[in-house]
Write an enzyme that holds these catalytic residues in place. Structure first.
Site, short mmCIF file in Angstrom:
data_model
loop_
_atom_site.label_atom_id
_atom_site.label_comp_id
_atom_site.label_asym_id
_atom_site.label_seq_id
_atom_site.Cartn_x
_atom_site.Cartn_y
_atom_site.Cartn_z
N ASP A 162 13.14 -33.58 88.60
CA ASP A 162 12.34 -32.99 87.71
C ASP A 162 11.82 -34.29 86.80
O ASP A 162 12.69 -35.23 86.73
CB ASP A 162 13.04 -31.90 87.01
CG ASP A 162 11.79 -31.06 86.29
OD1 ASP A 162 10.60 -31.55 85.85
OD2 ASP A 162 12.14 -29.89 85.65
C1 BGC Z 1 8.97 -29.32 84.48
C2 BGC Z 1 8.31 -29.17 86.05
C3 BGC Z 1 7.07 -30.05 86.26
C4 BGC Z 1 7.16 -31.38 85.46
C5 BGC Z 1 5.93 -32.02 85.83
C6 BGC Z 1 8.97 -30.68 84.01
O1 BGC Z 1 8.98 -30.73 82.61
O2 BGC Z 1 10.17 -28.54 84.36
O3 BGC Z 1 8.35 -27.78 86.58
O4 BGC Z 1 6.52 -29.89 87.53
O5 BGC Z 1 7.69 -31.13 84.20
O6 BGC Z 1 5.23 -31.57 84.57
#
Ligand code: BGC
Length: 809
Positions: A223
């Protein structure tokens, strides 16, 4: 082992390999010409494909959120949603869509509840698998997230989830397990949180379960910002650190490999995963893409599917006296009330935000469906929040002017703008600029105390008619994504304006050099009647109309990322509004526009109650289709709706000393209500269409071998007067089990469609896994031999037909 990929890996030196396993910025991976590798681009979803550029002008077809999609229980539809998103990805040059979100509705307070499918692992897994196949059959990679147990948001980057082995397997890993086996996603995202002591980007679950046990050969991406250290994450089966370059996987990892603290073979594995992904999406020379890609998506395709999916998702939970559908011919006056009547809420906040090309509000949808023959009157009746909104196009001189300024204030570029809200990646702003300046003229359409202000993070100066009224620097924790997207901070002043009065607006925003993107804009709030007068106006309209439709709900600031809700109560004065309208007109329909359950203390006072979720860009049209009966509401609840905050079985989403214990074990959602004997407002699986169904017979094989699938057949008859859809649900139970079990659990389901009077035999496949439990002594799936009760019905609490099957050799 893929020999050709191995050959490529062997050609690369260590520095190159390390460069490849960290991203090249926020949304792309690194290229390597020497082996014919181009960058792979990824984009957030899951309701649309935002694209690799953050820009509010770059629209995305906006589908219903996942809680709505799961309410369809319709895998064929989800496959088409995936396929449509693939076409959107093609339009935006995206190789991998970052979704679906397959965490569970453990607690309705979870901030990203709207973005997850269900409280049930089987429904989640099957819906997600259909979505993933829809994307990947069309050449675009999926990225189910967040592996695993990211079921709430509070302290998500530091929380350690403590969950027992069996619960982890049977609930939280189960949707991933199903997906990996049935749909083979090309990537999976490792979550921010830890599980049982290790952050998920360092967790042994990545190698031992996801890759080795499940035999999955995809790429694990962190993530965003979830790589917290060097050796631990590099030694785990995490393959790609995003965004990049990663501070932990650059120089420190080079040193760790050189000093033998991380084996180079671990790096090779990561590069091989990256190359395999690149091959699948067609980004590696000499390797044909895994599937052909469709033509770029169009707004028309998006509109048609968004409308169909939104109606298929709406759940009619109550329909006293068959008030719905409203017979168009008998209506002369409809009162459309509530803060959601005009302000449509198509989607939740956070990284799930996309920019719809348009959003049809309930007022617009009903107005065009009712035409001129029916009078439509409207009033908000209550306030939902004190947040200010983006000005409407008709309140602004068009176009306004947007100027990009350098540090001396000199204008580098001037362009016309129709909007007043700007989302930009710093890479795409005018080179050398440090500020933007919006000039426009705002016209008040009513006399009273208006609020005018700014929204976002950074330095703002707002001038009205040449006078500086706001001069501020708004600061937030950069990891607090909810405050940037969704619940952006605001500052404003109040000014008395008369109807038709024009105000010269100059808004200057200066960004900090430490950010990658900004979401900022001008916000306004119209004069509000005192609460009692607002309410009185709505009640008066309701009393004088044939029917009152009240649209209540939450917003993208209430349901978002990075924080959890603290109550299920509807924000603002919405409950008081519904009580008062229901008392004024017995023909009151309430529409709830929220992604997750809310308290509905007035639910027995209103004739009809329709849960519309966050339904995407076609909200108003879909709502009109359902209210007026062009289409029946096709949804069944994918999650139990509690009656009151006090009854919610899993309330706590706040870690103590960094730890959040899943003490409830297997008992979340309807399983918990059944165990505790508490009656929720509406059960998992419940939902009414516009026809009625009889359950006539249930054919269950008397015997099944351990580990074998079985198929049961449910005969249902459409006993009503119109064509309809039924979601046939089969639950399993094991009253005399040697192991602890839920009282019952979902074992299979199927969608049936039939015309009036028609009978259909509905085969429902029960996968062997549905009758298995995870043995904590054998550390494997086991089938307990003996009799399982199977029941067919319309919700978790109302088995209509029951039979048993005996599991034995
Ligand atoms: C989120 C993800 C997301 C990523 C990119 C993170 O904060 O948990 O779901 O894909 O950011 O934006």
């Amino acid at each position: 082992m893929d020999p050709t990929l191995d050959d490529l890996v062997r050609k690369l030196d260590l520095e190159t390999k390390l460069r490849l396993i960290s991203g090249a910025g926020a949304w792309t991976t690194q290229a390597c010409e020497e082996i014919g590798l181009r960058p792979v681009s990824v984009s957030d979803g899951p309701v649309g494909v935002r694209g690799p550029i953050e820009d509010e002008r770059d629209w995305s077809a906006t589908m219903p959120s996942s809680s709505a999609l799961a309410a369809t229980w319709d895998e064929e539809l989800l496959h088409r949603v995936g396929a449509l998103l693939a076409a959107e990805a093609v339009r935006k040059d995206v190789d991998v869509a970052l979704g679906p979100t397959v965490n569970l509705h453990r607690s309705p307070l979870g901030g990203r509840h709207f973005e997850c499918f269900s409280e049930d692992p089987l429904l989640t897994g099957r819906m997600a698998a259909a979505y993933v196949r829809g994307l990947q059959d069309n050449g675009v990679g999926a990225c189910p997230k967040h592996f695993v147990a990211n079921d709430a948001e509070t302290d998500r980057t530091s929380v350690d989830i403590r969950v027992d082995e069996r619960t982890l397997r049977e609930l939280y890993l189960a949707p991933f397990d199903h997906l990996v086996t049935e749909a083979g996603p090309w990537t999976v995202m490792a979550a921010y949180n830890g599980v049982d002591g290790a952050p998920m980007t360092e967790s042994p679950l990545l190698r031992e379960v996801l890759k080795d046990e499940w035999g999955w050969d995809g790429l694990v991406v962190s993530d965003w910002g979830a790589v917290y250290g060097t050796e631990e994450s590099a030694s785990a089966a995490l393959d790609l650190a995003m965004p990049g370059p990663s501070e932990h996987w650059g120089e420190p990892l080079l040193a760790a490999v050189r000093e033998g603290r991380v084996p180079e073979a671990a790096i090779d594995d990561k590069v091989r995963s990256l190359l395999r992904l690149a091959a699948r999406v067609g980004a590696l020379d000499g390797h044909p893409a895994a599937a052909g890609r469709p033509s770029p998506g169009t707004v028309e395709q998006g509109a048609a599917l968004a409308r169909e999916a939104a109606t298929a998702a709406m759940v009619l939970v109550r329909n006293d006296g068959d008030l719905l559908p409203l017979a168009n011919d008998n209506l002369s006056r409809v009162a459309l009330l509530g803060p959601g009547a005009l302000e449509a809420r198509p989607l939740g906040g956070g990284s799930a935000t996309v920019f719809p090309p348009y959003v049809v509000s309930p007022l617009e949808g009903l107005r065009s469906a009712l035409g001129d023959r029916v009078e439509l009157v409207t009033a908000p009746g209550a306030s939902l929040s004190d947040d200010l909104r983006t000005p409407r196009a008709r309140e602004l001189s068009q176009p306004g002017t947007l100027r990009w300024l350098d540090a001396t204030g000199a204008c580098l570029k001037e362009e016309p703008t129709e909007g007043t809200h700007f989302v930009r990646d710093l890479k795409s702003v005018e080179e050398g600029s440090v500020s933007l300046e919006l000039r426009t003229v705002f016209t008040a359409d009513t006399t009273g105390d208006w609020q005018l202000g700014v929204s976002g993070v950074g330095a703002f100066v707002l001038d009205l008619d040449g006078e500086t009224v706001v001069d501020t620097h708004i600061v937030r924790d950069p990891l607090d994504i909810g405050s940037v997207v969704g619940a952006a901070p605001q500052e404003h002043i109040t000014r008395r304006l008369t109807e038709g009065q024009k105000v010269d607006v100059r808004l200057r925003f200066t960004w900090g050099q430490d950010i990658m993107l900004f979401w900022v804009g001008l916000v306004v709030g119209e004069p509000r009647l005192p609460a009692d007068q607002q309410l009185a106006r709505a009640v008066e309209l309701a009393a004088a109309s044939d029917v009152a439709v009240v649209v209540v709900g939450t917003t993208e600031a209430v349901e978002s990322e990075g924080f959890d809700r603290t109550t299920l109560r509807l924000p603002g004065d919405q409950d008081a509004l519904v009580h008062a309208v229901a008392a004024a007109n017995p023909r009151t329909v309430v529409v709830v526009n929220s992604g997750a359950p809310v308290e509905m203390p007035w639910r027995d006072e209103v004739a009809a109650l329709l849960l519309a979720w966050f339904p995407g860009m076609e909200l108003g049209n879909a709502l009109a289709d359902v209210l007026l009966g062009a289409v029946e509401p096709g949804g069944r609840l994918p999650t139990t709706w509690p009656a009151r905050d006090e009854d919610v079985p899993v309330w706590n989403t706040t870690p103590r000393d960094g730890v959040l214990e899943y003490t409830e074990g297997l008992h979340i959602g309807h399983r918990a209500y059944l165990r505790e004997g508490t009656e929720p407002a509406y059960w998992f699986g419940h939902g009414l269409g516009y026809t009625t169904w009889e359950y006539e017979s249930f054919d269950v094989p008397a015997h099944v071998r351990p580990g074998e699938d079985l198929t049961v057949t449910v005969r249902v008859r459409n006993s009503g007067e119109r064509h309809g859809k039924e979601v046939v649900q089969v639950y399993a139970a094991r009253p005399d089990s040697a192991v602890e079990r839920p009282e019952l659990w979902l074992a299979g389901f199927a969608v049936a469609k039939a015309g009036p009077g028609e009978t259909v035999d509905v085969p429902v496949r029960i996968a062997a896994r549905a009758l298995q439990h995870w043995s904590v002594t054998g550390h494997q799936w086991q089938t307990e031999s003996g009799a399982f009760l199977l029941s067919a019905g319309r919700s978790a609490c109302r088995p209509l037909l029951t039979d048993e099957t005996v599991v034995s050799e």
